[in-house]
Design a protein around this motif. Structure first.
Motif, short mmCIF file in Angstrom:
data_model
loop_
_atom_site.label_atom_id
_atom_site.label_comp_id
_atom_site.label_asym_id
_atom_site.label_seq_id
_atom_site.Cartn_x
_atom_site.Cartn_y
_atom_site.Cartn_z
N ASP A 6 0.78 -1.03 -0.14
CA ASP A 6 0.02 0.13 0.30
C ASP A 6 0.96 1.51 0.24
O ASP A 6 0.22 2.74 0.85
CB ASP A 6 -0.63 -0.58 1.09
N SER A 7 2.07 0.81 -0.63
CA SER A 7 2.79 2.46 -0.48
C SER A 7 2.30 3.73 -1.01
O SER A 7 2.37 4.44 -0.91
CB SER A 7 3.96 1.59 -0.87
N LYS A 8 1.40 3.58 -2.78
CA LYS A 8 1.17 4.48 -3.53
C LYS A 8 -0.05 5.36 -2.39
O LYS A 8 0.31 6.72 -2.20
CB LYS A 8 0.46 4.00 -4.47
N ARG A 13 -1.39 9.70 0.58
CA ARG A 13 -1.86 10.63 2.37
C ARG A 13 -0.94 11.66 2.43
O ARG A 13 -1.42 12.39 3.04
CB ARG A 13 -2.45 9.18 3.35
N ILE A 14 -0.36 10.78 3.03
CA ILE A 14 0.80 12.09 3.32
C ILE A 14 1.25 13.35 2.38
O ILE A 14 1.49 14.31 2.55
CB ILE A 14 2.31 11.27 3.44
N ILE A 18 0.45 17.24 3.82
CA ILE A 18 1.29 18.33 4.23
C ILE A 18 0.51 19.30 2.76
O ILE A 18 1.21 20.04 3.78
CB ILE A 18 2.86 18.06 3.46
N ILE A 19 0.02 19.13 1.97
CA ILE A 19 -0.44 20.06 1.37
C ILE A 19 -1.39 20.83 1.89
O ILE A 19 -1.28 22.30 1.95
CB ILE A 19 -1.35 19.43 0.01
N LYS A 20 -2.23 19.70 3.25
CA LYS A 20 -3.82 20.55 3.98
C LYS A 20 -2.73 21.81 4.95
O LYS A 20 -3.50 22.83 5.36
CB LYS A 20 -4.53 19.09 4.37
#
Length: 81
Positions: A6-8, A13-14, A18-20
């Motif tokens: 589930d790396s993608k 999610r990361i 970060i954007i949020k």
């Protein structure tokens, strides 16, 4: 760095967190450092010494210097700015 099935999903999610929290500007800065960082990690993994060689490098200043130099060269691949 996360490697798995589930790396993608984890990467996305990361990215959204970060954007949020910070902005797209921060995300672009992180994103441009991901590939060189992964390349440096792969290089270090390939250069991993065995137990005997690692022990010899710890006990010898000459071999230890060579190993330290290789480590520094790999870390220089990661952009600081």
């Amino acid at each position: 760095m996360y490697e798995g099935a589930d790396s993608k999903e984890r990467y996305n999610r990361i990215k959204s967190k970060i954007i949020k929290k910070y902005s797209n500007k921060w995300w672009f800065d992180v994103h441009k450092r991901v590939k060189p960082t992964y390349a440096a990690k792969s290089r270090l993994d390939k250069q991993a010494l065995g137990n005997a060689a690692s022990f010899a490098a710890q006990k010898s200043s000459f071999l230890g210097g060579i190993v330290q130099e290789q480590l520094q060269d790999a870390l220089k691949m990661i952009p600081s700015e």
